[in-house]
Design an enzyme around this catalytic site. Structure first.
Site, PDB file in Angstrom:
ATOM      1  N   ASP A  94      57.065  44.890 -72.311  1.00 12.88           N
ATOM      2  CA  ASP A  94      56.912  43.445 -72.267  1.00 12.88           C
ATOM      3  C   ASP A  94      56.121  43.029 -73.509  1.00 12.88           C
ATOM      4  O   ASP A  94      55.220  43.740 -73.947  1.00 12.88           O
ATOM      5  CB  ASP A  94      56.156  43.071 -70.984  1.00 12.88           C
ATOM      6  CG  ASP A  94      56.120  41.587 -70.719  1.00 12.88           C
ATOM      7  OD1 ASP A  94      56.329  40.813 -71.666  1.00 12.88           O
ATOM      8  OD2 ASP A  94      55.858  41.194 -69.574  1.00 12.88           O
ATOM      9  N   ASP A 270      62.205  43.781 -62.672  1.00 15.11           N
ATOM     10  CA  ASP A 270      60.960  44.547 -62.588  1.00 15.11           C
ATOM     11  C   ASP A 270      59.922  43.743 -61.831  1.00 15.11           C
ATOM     12  O   ASP A 270      60.007  42.511 -61.763  1.00 15.11           O
ATOM     13  CB  ASP A 270      60.417  44.848 -63.989  1.00 15.11           C
ATOM     14  CG  ASP A 270      59.720  43.626 -64.586  1.00 15.11           C
ATOM     15  OD1 ASP A 270      58.481  43.595 -64.621  1.00 15.11           O
ATOM     16  OD2 ASP A 270      60.423  42.673 -65.006  1.00 15.11           O
ATOM     17  N   CYS A 308      64.857  55.916 -43.703  1.00 15.78           N
ATOM     18  CA  CYS A 308      64.585  56.292 -45.088  1.00 15.78           C
ATOM     19  C   CYS A 308      64.544  57.807 -45.229  1.00 15.78           C
ATOM     20  O   CYS A 308      64.009  58.510 -44.362  1.00 15.78           O
ATOM     21  CB  CYS A 308      63.258  55.690 -45.545  1.00 15.78           C
ATOM     22  SG  CYS A 308      62.813  56.072 -47.247  1.00 15.78           S
ATOM     23  N   CYS A 310      63.231  59.321 -48.064  1.00 20.96           N
ATOM     24  CA  CYS A 310      62.335  59.664 -49.160  1.00 20.96           C
ATOM     25  C   CYS A 310      61.376  60.780 -48.742  1.00 20.96           C
ATOM     26  O   CYS A 310      61.233  61.107 -47.567  1.00 20.96           O
ATOM     27  CB  CYS A 310      61.551  58.447 -49.646  1.00 20.96           C
ATOM     28  SG  CYS A 310      60.145  57.955 -48.601  1.00 20.96           S
ATOM     29  N   CYS A 313      58.789  59.719 -46.033  1.00 23.05           N
ATOM     30  CA  CYS A 313      59.310  59.544 -44.685  1.00 23.05           C
ATOM     31  C   CYS A 313      59.777  60.859 -44.059  1.00 23.05           C
ATOM     32  O   CYS A 313      59.817  60.988 -42.833  1.00 23.05           O
ATOM     33  CB  CYS A 313      60.433  58.509 -44.688  1.00 23.05           C
ATOM     34  SG  CYS A 313      59.830  56.826 -45.005  1.00 23.05           S
ATOM     35  N   HIS A 339      56.923  55.377 -51.373  1.00 22.62           N
ATOM     36  CA  HIS A 339      57.960  54.887 -50.455  1.00 22.62           C
ATOM     37  C   HIS A 339      58.503  53.532 -50.907  1.00 22.62           C
ATOM     38  O   HIS A 339      59.724  53.311 -50.906  1.00 22.62           O
ATOM     39  CB  HIS A 339      57.408  54.773 -49.037  1.00 22.62           C
ATOM     40  CG  HIS A 339      58.305  53.991 -48.126  1.00 22.62           C
ATOM     41  ND1 HIS A 339      59.443  54.527 -47.564  1.00 22.62           N
ATOM     42  CD2 HIS A 339      58.251  52.693 -47.719  1.00 22.62           C
ATOM     43  CE1 HIS A 339      60.053  53.602 -46.835  1.00 22.62           C
ATOM     44  NE2 HIS A 339      59.355  52.488 -46.911  1.00 22.62           N
TER      45      HIS A 339
END
Length: 387
Positions: A94, A270, A308, A310, A313, A339
């Site tokens: 940025d 983002d 989920c 991931c 999880c 997560h």
């Protein structure tokens, strides 16, 4: 003219929604994409290997923060931001415009640039279009942003017209100052607030320099305007941007807003929101937000999100993660952040698959139907936030 270092290939459409690939010097990015924010050369609580593990193709760094600390000259001596933070994949920086303009009373906007005081030590500092590009050249990101004036939310037409004209003049100076056009793609930023004709004005002025830009960002949204105005402007201006270049909506990370943006043809987004709310004990789930600090989860053996897959999880319970937060253990913040980032990246991957299969609207409606039924669900008013 030489080929730009960052390019976009559109592969599929479903209505206005797009799926494609952005090519950069450090790898490809499948779109639509959510980009985790590493403001100060780190995604908070995460190491780069974990960020890659959860599926991120690209992360962000910030010119303003890295200019103040440790200094772009320091980063350059380490070989650039990729080597400095041990991330070998694409990076976007940025320009610092949003940060310096958000300083309010401790900054002054002049034609030559912005004078401000550091939020760290109060020292007097200055960033111009040339200085912003010089910093970003030193940082060495794949995608760099021009230095624009980021107007306050719901700014008046009287404020926006000279602001847009200044942004155009600064854009020309950024193009001239860019010393690494062969390996850093420069993105323009379309401003104009909530006024359609002013969005046209900004876009048309920037399009006169189109051959210098690898992509276009939509700035000045998610800064406090009503949600319906945000969606209206997205619907109006996004399809007008060049089809063969990526379209980037800056500072949006609320799941339902992200899907709305994808429907209107946005490719990149983002936000610090997933890491910020994660560090404070709030997580995304299929059925809305879950505030893990609540006492009702103290004996809960389920994962944060039963749908989920991931790492978090698969391995940790709500009861354990709540304990970590109540005990002020940093691991709790890390697990919640991991997560949340995974949730948004997986959602965007699902959106991409749905676009390819021509079922995006059904995907979006099913997601919204589930997400808005949870007791902890909170569809917040969009507001760009900074980590």
């Amino acid at each position: 003219m030489n080929k730009l270092p960052v390019n976009y290939e559109l592969s599929h459409r479903d209505g206005k929604a797009r799926a494609g690939v952005i090519t950069t010097p450090h790898g490809d990015i499948k779109t639509p994409v959510f980009m985790p924010v590493g403001t100060q050369a780190t995604v908070k609580t995460m190491n780069p290997e974990e960020v890659r593990e959860l599926g991120a193709d690209i992360i962000l760094g910030n010119t303003y923060h890295l200019f103040l600390r440790p200094g772009d000259d320091v980063v350059a001596k380490f070989g650039g931001l990729h080597k400095f933070m041990n991330w070998s994949h694409p990076i976007l920086t940025d320009s610092g415009g949003f940060q310096v303009f958000s300083l309010g009373a401790i900054r002054k906007i002049k034609e030559e640039g912005v004078y401000f005081r550091s939020h760290i030590d109060g020292s007097k500092r200055f960033i111009s279009p040339e200085k912003s590009i010089d910093i970003q050249n030193n940082l060495g990101a794949d995608i760099v942003m021009l230095f624009d004036e980021c107007p306050p939310g719901q700014s008046s037409r009287e404020y926006l017209i000279p602001s847009i004209e200044r942004t155009t003049r600064w854009a020309k100076r950024c193009v001239t100052a860019h010393k690494r056009p062969d390996d850093q793609g420069l993105f323009a930023i379309v401003q104009g607030g909530i006024y359609e004709d002013l969005r046209d004005k900004s876009m048309n002025e920037l399009m006169e320099m189109d051959e210098s830009f690898s992509g276009y960002a939509i700035g000045g949204l998610a800064v406090g305007e009503p949600r319906e105005d945000m969606y209206r402007i997205l619907d109006y201006i996004t399809p007008k941007l060049p089809e063969h270049k990526p379209r980037y909506l800056m500072g949006v990370g609320e799941p339902l807003d992200m899907l709305e943006a994808v429907e209107h043809g946005v490719d990149m987004m983002d936000c610090v929101q997933p890491s910020r709310i994660g560090r404070h004990g709030t997580t995304f789930t299929k059925y809305g937000r879950l505030v893990i600090k609540n006492a009702k989860y103290s004996l809960d053996p389920r994962p944060l999100d039963e749908d989920c897959d991931c790492y978090v999880c698969k391995n940790y319970t709500r009861g354990y993660i709540r304990h970590l937060f109540k005990a002020n253990e940093m691991l709790g913040q890390k697990l919640a952040t991991y997560h949340n980032l995974y949730f948004l990246i997986k959602m965007m991957n699902g959106a991409r698959d749905a676009i390819i299969d021509k079922r995006f609207i059904a995907f979006k409606e099913e997601f919204i139907g589930n997400y808005t039924q949870g007791k902890d669900s909170e569809w917040i008013i969009p507001q760009r936030i900074e980590d």
